[in-house]
Design an enzyme around this catalytic site. Structure first.
Site, PDB file in Angstrom:
ATOM      1  N   CYS A   1       0.813  -1.230   0.000  1.00 35.10           N
ATOM      2  CA  CYS A   1       0.000   0.000   0.000  1.00 35.10           C
ATOM      3  C   CYS A   1       0.845   1.278   0.000  1.00 35.10           C
ATOM      4  O   CYS A   1       0.325   2.354  -0.266  1.00 35.10           O
ATOM      5  CB  CYS A   1      -0.951  -0.013   1.187  1.00 35.10           C
ATOM      6  SG  CYS A   1      -2.135  -1.374   1.068  1.00 35.10           S
TER       7      CYS A   1
ATOM      8  N   HIS B   1      -3.489   7.058   2.075  1.00 33.04           N
ATOM      9  CA  HIS B   1      -3.842   5.750   1.530  1.00 33.04           C
ATOM     10  C   HIS B   1      -5.238   5.394   2.034  1.00 33.04           C
ATOM     11  O   HIS B   1      -5.569   5.620   3.206  1.00 33.04           O
ATOM     12  CB  HIS B   1      -2.821   4.715   1.991  1.00 33.04           C
ATOM     13  CG  HIS B   1      -3.240   3.308   1.691  1.00 33.04           C
ATOM     14  ND1 HIS B   1      -3.587   2.901   0.421  1.00 33.04           N
ATOM     15  CD2 HIS B   1      -3.395   2.225   2.509  1.00 33.04           C
ATOM     16  CE1 HIS B   1      -3.938   1.622   0.467  1.00 33.04           C
ATOM     17  NE2 HIS B   1      -3.825   1.192   1.717  1.00 33.04           N
TER      18      HIS B   1
ATOM     19  N   ASN C   1     -10.026  -0.344  -0.977  1.00 34.15           N
ATOM     20  CA  ASN C   1      -8.566  -0.292  -0.925  1.00 34.15           C
ATOM     21  C   ASN C   1      -8.003  -0.886  -2.224  1.00 34.15           C
ATOM     22  O   ASN C   1      -8.077  -2.094  -2.428  1.00 34.15           O
ATOM     23  CB  ASN C   1      -8.079  -1.077   0.302  1.00 34.15           C
ATOM     24  CG  ASN C   1      -6.581  -1.023   0.463  1.00 34.15           C
ATOM     25  OD1 ASN C   1      -5.856  -0.541  -0.413  1.00 34.15           O
ATOM     26  ND2 ASN C   1      -6.105  -1.524   1.587  1.00 34.15           N
TER      27      ASN C   1
HETATM   28  N1  COA Z   1     -18.787  -8.287   8.444  1.00 35.00           N
HETATM   29  C1  COA Z   1     -19.220  -8.473   9.689  1.00 35.00           C
HETATM   30  N2  COA Z   1     -18.389  -8.755  10.709  1.00 35.00           N
HETATM   31  C2  COA Z   1     -17.087  -8.831  10.447  1.00 35.00           C
HETATM   32  C3  COA Z   1     -16.567  -8.634   9.135  1.00 35.00           C
HETATM   33  C4  COA Z   1     -17.486  -8.364   8.122  1.00 35.00           C
HETATM   34  N3  COA Z   1     -17.093  -8.155   6.854  1.00 35.00           N
HETATM   35  N4  COA Z   1     -15.237  -8.757   9.196  1.00 35.00           N
HETATM   36  C5  COA Z   1     -14.912  -9.024  10.465  1.00 35.00           C
HETATM   37  N5  COA Z   1     -16.020  -9.070  11.209  1.00 35.00           N
HETATM   38  C6  COA Z   1     -16.148  -9.353  12.634  1.00 35.00           C
HETATM   39  C7  COA Z   1     -14.945 -10.064  13.200  1.00 35.00           C
HETATM   40  O1  COA Z   1     -15.048 -11.446  12.939  1.00 35.00           O
HETATM   41  C8  COA Z   1     -15.054  -9.738  14.659  1.00 35.00           C
HETATM   42  O2  COA Z   1     -15.972 -10.606  15.240  1.00 35.00           O
HETATM   43  P1  COA Z   1     -15.665 -11.243  16.679  1.00 35.00           P
HETATM   44  O3  COA Z   1     -15.550 -10.083  17.603  1.00 35.00           O
HETATM   45  O4  COA Z   1     -16.862 -12.103  16.907  1.00 35.00           O
HETATM   46  O5  COA Z   1     -14.383 -12.002  16.526  1.00 35.00           O
HETATM   47  C9  COA Z   1     -15.666  -8.343  14.652  1.00 35.00           C
HETATM   48  O6  COA Z   1     -16.223  -8.149  13.352  1.00 35.00           O
HETATM   49  C10 COA Z   1     -14.688  -7.227  14.936  1.00 35.00           C
HETATM   50  O7  COA Z   1     -13.516  -7.491  14.214  1.00 35.00           O
HETATM   51  P2  COA Z   1     -12.320  -6.504  14.252  1.00 35.00           P
HETATM   52  O8  COA Z   1     -11.151  -7.098  13.560  1.00 35.00           O
HETATM   53  O9  COA Z   1     -12.137  -5.979  15.636  1.00 35.00           O
HETATM   54  O10 COA Z   1     -12.920  -5.310  13.387  1.00 35.00           O
HETATM   55  P3  COA Z   1     -12.251  -3.960  13.131  1.00 35.00           P
HETATM   56  O11 COA Z   1     -13.110  -2.908  13.658  1.00 35.00           O
HETATM   57  O12 COA Z   1     -10.817  -3.950  13.533  1.00 35.00           O
HETATM   58  O13 COA Z   1     -12.302  -3.858  11.550  1.00 35.00           O
HETATM   59  C11 COA Z   1     -10.852  -4.157   9.647  1.00 35.00           C
HETATM   60  C12 COA Z   1     -11.677  -4.847  10.744  1.00 35.00           C
HETATM   61  C13 COA Z   1     -10.146  -5.210   8.800  1.00 35.00           C
HETATM   62  C14 COA Z   1     -11.792  -3.343   8.805  1.00 35.00           C
HETATM   63  C15 COA Z   1      -9.819  -3.248  10.342  1.00 35.00           C
HETATM   64  O14 COA Z   1      -9.148  -3.953  11.316  1.00 35.00           O
HETATM   65  C16 COA Z   1      -8.821  -2.646   9.405  1.00 35.00           C
HETATM   66  O15 COA Z   1      -9.142  -1.805   8.613  1.00 35.00           O
HETATM   67  N6  COA Z   1      -7.533  -3.032   9.527  1.00 35.00           N
HETATM   68  C17 COA Z   1      -6.450  -2.434   8.800  1.00 35.00           C
HETATM   69  C18 COA Z   1      -6.484  -2.688   7.348  1.00 35.00           C
HETATM   70  C19 COA Z   1      -5.295  -2.000   6.726  1.00 35.00           C
HETATM   71  O16 COA Z   1      -5.060  -0.849   6.956  1.00 35.00           O
HETATM   72  N7  COA Z   1      -4.468  -2.693   6.007  1.00 35.00           N
HETATM   73  C20 COA Z   1      -3.239  -2.066   5.646  1.00 35.00           C
HETATM   74  C21 COA Z   1      -2.919  -1.976   4.333  1.00 35.00           C
HETATM   75  S1  COA Z   1      -3.718  -3.009   3.216  1.00 35.00           S
END
Ligand code: COA
Length: 337
Positions: free
Chosen positions: A120, A261, A291
């Protein structure tokens, strides 16, 4: 940065391409256990574009379209291009480089070029590299393109990841200028390979060459520990963006736009907050494209420029965080009317 620059590198053209096929959040409600509401509130994404299948083309197709847009809108003939740098983690194949395929597709018969892999942060790293070629005085027209066909490495059964990514390409043309008040002013770029375990694609390389076993173990798709990445992404992007402002005596009033980004709207908001930048001075199009890895930052630049929202002399802070880890910030003064 060194003071030994012969020329300053400035942006003299832009181009972009997004595929026609739109995947909205309702599509994901049908294929995994998710909801439009969860996706919008946790990521800020409403829809993303993808190339439907391989028949529509690969990353070189996206990058070629963006390159053609740059040539057309700047009235540049392909023979004038000295170098092509394609930032991507989804090259058509390991070799030849996607840059070679773009060179051939557009007929840039006097160009050399290469691919740059920084996930990224790919566009920022490629932009700095392209600017260095210009600053050396040896090259006059360098194309820097961020292009990724993320749909080729996304597991559409994994709800944690599949909702995040889209396909796109966008880029810029760099040229020299004797006016040092415009173009690239400064950059702070970093890598830290100790982050390798939380964001990667393990299969296909020399460590795990493709076998039936690597396919069975689902090793040819993105693996991400979203929560772990989220925390370091906010800190990494905010820290270098703040540092580059301090280093260049910029206040938030001086900055016309933060160009972050587009991985997650919450990461973007946290970065802007740390820099003291108002939401209306943050480029955002994650809602439309998701993304797109190396393409997000140039895609923002092209859209905002073509909408008449940035003008010559505007001070921009570009910021990214990605797999590796890789991250960084660039201070750029816009150079096009
Ligand atoms: N729909 C519904 N629930 C979902 C889901 C979806 N698409 N994806 C994950 N969940 C669930 C998880 O399973 C978790 O459930 P649990 O608590 O029962 O285990 C819950 O939602 C919370 O998950 P969590 O990982 O805490 O969510 P989050 O708020 O951190 O959001 C991302 C997840 C991936 C959106 C976030 O972590 C993120 O953006 N990370 C960074 C990505 C990034 O910047 N990458 C870098 C460059 S590519």
């Amino acid at each position: 940065m060194s003071n030994k620059k012969v020329f300053n590198a400035v942006v003299t053209g832009v181009g972009m391409y997004v595929p026609d096929t739109i995947l909205d959040n309702a599509y994901f409600e049908k294929i995994v256990d998710t909801s439009d509401e969860w996706i919008r509130t946790r990521t800020g994404i409403r829809e993303r574009r993808i190339l439907k299948d391989v028949k529509e083309g690969a990353t070189s197709f996206l990058a070629t379209k963006a390159a053609e847009d740059i040539l057309k809108t700047t009235n540049t003939s392909p023979e004038e291009i000295d170098a092509i740098i394609v930032a991507t983690v989804t090259p058509d194949m390991f070799f030849p480089a996607t840059a070679c395929l773009v060179q051939d597709n557009i007929g840039a018969k006097n160009a050399w070029g290469f691919d740059l892999s920084a996930a990224c942060s790919g566009f920022l790293f490629a932009f700095q590299t392209g600017c260095s070629l210009i600053e050396s005085g040896r090259y006059k027209k360098v194309m820097v393109i961020g292009a990724d066909k993320m749909s080729s490495i996304v597991d559409y059964k994994d709800r944690n990841n599949c909702i995040l990514f889209g396909d796109a390409a966008a880029g810029v043309l760099l040229e020299p200028s004797e006016d040092s008040s415009i173009g690239l002013q400064d950059s702070i770029l970093r890598v830290d390979g100790s982050g390798r375990e939380v964001l990667n694609m393990k299969g296909g390389g020399s460590l795990n060459p493709p076998t039936h076993e690597t396919v069975d173990k689902n090793m040819h798709v993105i693996y991400q520990d979203g929560k772990a990445v989220y925390k370091v992404a906010v800190k990494g992007m905010a820290d270098v963006s703040y540092e580059i402002m301090q280093k260049n005596n910029l206040t938030s009033d001086d900055v016309a736009y933060l160009v972050p980004h587009q991985a997650n709207l919450r990461i973007i908001d946290a970065t802007a907050e740390r820099m003291g930048i108002d939401r209306n001075k943050v480029m955002i199009n994650i809602d439309k494209f998701g993304n797109t890895t190396a393409a997000t930052i140039p895609l923002c630049l092209v859209e905002y420029y073509r909408d008449g929202k940035i003008k010559k002399g505007d001070k921009l802070i570009l910021a990214a965080f990605g797999a590796g880890f890789t991250w960084g910030s660039i201070y750029l003064v816009w150079s096009m009317d």
